[in-house]
Design an enzyme around this catalytic site. Structure first.
Site, PDB file in Angstrom:
ATOM      1  N   ASP A 167       0.860  -1.179   0.000  1.00  0.00           N
ATOM      2  CA  ASP A 167       0.000   0.000   0.000  1.00  0.00           C
ATOM      3  C   ASP A 167       0.899   1.233   0.000  1.00  0.00           C
ATOM      4  OD1 ASP A 167      -2.035   1.788   0.216  1.00  0.00           O
ATOM      5  OD2 ASP A 167      -2.606   1.254   2.251  1.00  0.00           O
ATOM      6  N   PHE A 198      -3.431   5.984   3.150  1.00  0.00           N
ATOM      7  CA  PHE A 198      -4.455   5.853   4.194  1.00  0.00           C
ATOM      8  C   PHE A 198      -3.851   6.113   5.571  1.00  0.00           C
ATOM      9  CE2 PHE A 198      -6.757   3.367   7.376  1.00  0.00           C
ATOM     10  CZ  PHE A 198      -8.035   3.877   7.210  1.00  0.00           C
ATOM     11  N   ASP A 228      -8.200  -7.188   1.164  1.00  0.00           N
ATOM     12  CA  ASP A 228      -7.246  -7.256   2.274  1.00  0.00           C
ATOM     13  C   ASP A 228      -7.870  -6.604   3.485  1.00  0.00           C
ATOM     14  OD1 ASP A 228      -5.598  -4.545   3.204  1.00  0.00           O
ATOM     15  OD2 ASP A 228      -6.701  -4.330   1.327  1.00  0.00           O
ATOM     16  N   CYS A 270     -14.395 -26.363  10.629  1.00  0.00           N
ATOM     17  CA  CYS A 270     -13.088 -25.912  10.160  1.00  0.00           C
ATOM     18  C   CYS A 270     -12.047 -27.025  10.291  1.00  0.00           C
ATOM     19  CB  CYS A 270     -12.652 -24.687  10.955  1.00  0.00           C
ATOM     20  SG  CYS A 270     -11.027 -24.038  10.493  1.00  0.00           S
ATOM     21  N   CYS A 327      -8.621 -26.333  10.187  1.00  0.00           N
ATOM     22  CA  CYS A 327      -7.304 -25.723  10.429  1.00  0.00           C
ATOM     23  C   CYS A 327      -6.568 -26.433  11.552  1.00  0.00           C
ATOM     24  CB  CYS A 327      -7.462 -24.233  10.745  1.00  0.00           C
ATOM     25  SG  CYS A 327      -8.039 -23.882  12.425  1.00  0.00           S
ATOM     26  N   CYS A 356      -8.299 -26.012  15.018  1.00  0.00           N
ATOM     27  CA  CYS A 356      -9.543 -26.756  15.219  1.00  0.00           C
ATOM     28  C   CYS A 356      -9.332 -28.272  15.198  1.00  0.00           C
ATOM     29  CB  CYS A 356     -10.571 -26.341  14.171  1.00  0.00           C
ATOM     30  SG  CYS A 356     -11.124 -24.620  14.363  1.00  0.00           S
ATOM     31  N   HIS A 386      -6.390 -19.812  13.020  1.00  0.00           N
ATOM     32  CA  HIS A 386      -7.773 -20.161  12.660  1.00  0.00           C
ATOM     33  C   HIS A 386      -8.408 -19.100  11.770  1.00  0.00           C
ATOM     34  CE1 HIS A 386     -11.982 -21.213  12.788  1.00  0.00           C
ATOM     35  NE2 HIS A 386     -12.215 -19.975  13.172  1.00  0.00           N
TER      36      HIS A 386
END
Length: 370
Positions: free
Chosen positions: A93, A97, A266, A304, A306, A309, A335
């Site tokens: 970026d 911002f 994003d 999930c 992952c 989990c 996660h």
């Protein structure tokens, strides 16, 4: 061009599309979520962990890297990819911002922005040319034009003048950009005004950037207004180039963004709320730190797959968070990022299989907004 977009499939009922983004560091499927590594690291994550969960492009930030450790040091290290040991895509970026978020610490002129560092109060100046120069030194695959993010709310006259300045700055960025192995994207502004959004799109398309971002949304406006402006703006962008909605990362906003034809997203949201003990699920947010989970030995999200989990319970993760163990923050971060990356894969597959409308309807029917 260094970065090109390949359209694979359109949803016949909506603007949703599946594609591929070709970059100097790989080809990545879209729609995609890009984890944010503001200071050349995605908080609590290693590069190998990010790769294992399917991350393709990650973000870093010009403002922060300019202040620490400095673009010259990163360039000396061989560029951002080598510095952070990431051999896939990187987007930086421009820092616009962050600079405009400094409020009284900055002053905007036609030349650029004078500002004081949030770290030590030192004085700095960032112009379109300087922001482009820094990003060329960092060496990301995709860099962003320096823009002024119109605040919400803003009067039409202010938004018009700001948007016109963003266009002039975009032209200066393009003139300053000389690296052939990276792509410079333009950023559509216009505040909350459809006429200004359309004008910004027309002006930026005339400059012929290889990709376009929609900026200045998710800055405090109601979500229905954001969706209305996105529905107005996104279809006006070129079909043969990537479309990037900046700073959006909650599941409900992602599915609406994809419906309107956005390819790239994003947001710091998944990693930020993870550090506060909140897990993202297809049913809504789950505050694992809450007392109700003290004896809950089920996974954080039963749907999930992952690492968190598969191996640990809500009760254990809560214990780690309450005792301020670093591993707890890592588990919720793993996660949340896995959840969003997998969520994007599922949306892409739904588009390819002509069932995106049903996917969206089922998701929104089960998702709790609060």
């Amino acid at each position: 061009m260094a970065v090109t977009y390949e359209l694979i499939k359109r949803c016949p009922q909506t603007g949703a599309r599946a594609g591929r983004l070709h970059t100097p560091h790989g080809v990545f499927d879209t729609p995609m979520f890009m984890p944010v590594g503001t200071q050349a690291t995605v908080k609590a994550m290693s590069p190998d962990e990010l790769k294992a969960m399917g991350a393709g492009i990650i973000l870093s930030n010009t403002y922060h890297l300019y202040l620490r450790p400095g673009a010259d040091l990163v360039a000396e290290a061989g560029g951002l990819h080598r510095f952070m040991n990431w051999d896939r895509g990187i987007l930086t970026d421009s820092g616009g911002f962050q600079v405009f978020s400094l409020g009284p610490l900055r002053k905007i002129t036609e030349d650029g922005v004078n500002f004081r560092s949030h770290i030590d109060g030192s004085k700095h100046f960032l112009s379109p040319e300087k922001a482009t120069e820094i990003q060329m030194a960092l060496g990301a695959d995709i860099i962003m034009a320096f823009d002024e993010c119109v605040p919400y709310p803003a009067e039409h006259d202010y938004a018009r003048l700001s948007t016109e300045r963003t266009t002039r700055w975009a032209e200066r960025c393009k003139q300053a950009h000389t690296r052939k192995d990276q792509a410079l994207f333009g950023i559509v502004q216009g505040g909350m005004y459809k006429d200004l959004r359309s004008q910004s799109v027309r002006d930026l398309i005339a400059l012929d950037f290889p990709g376009y971002a929609v900026g200045g949304l998710s800055v405090g406006e109601p979500k229905p207004l954001m969706y209305e402006l996105l529905e107005h703006t996104a279809p006006q962008l070129p079909e043969n180039k990537p479309r990037y909605l900046m700073g959006v990362g909650t599941p409900d906003c992602l599915v609406e963004g994809v419906m309107h034809g956005i390819d790239m997203f994003d947001c710091v949201f998944p990693t930020r709320v993870a550090r506060n003990g909140t897990a993202m699920t297809s049913r809504g947010r789950l505050v694992v730190k809450n007392a109700e989970f003290a004896r809950d030995f089920t996974p954080v999200d039963t749907e999930c797959g992952c690492y968190t989990c598969r191996n640990f319970s809500r009760a254990y993760v809560r214990h780690l968070l309450k005792t301020e163990e670093i591993f707890g923050l890592r588990l919720t971060t793993i996660h949340n990022l896995h959840f969003l990356l997998d969520f994007m894969k599922k949306m892409r597959q739904a588009i390819i299989e002509n069932r995106f409308v049903a996917f969206r309807e089922e998701f929104l029917a089960n998702y709790r907004l609060s």
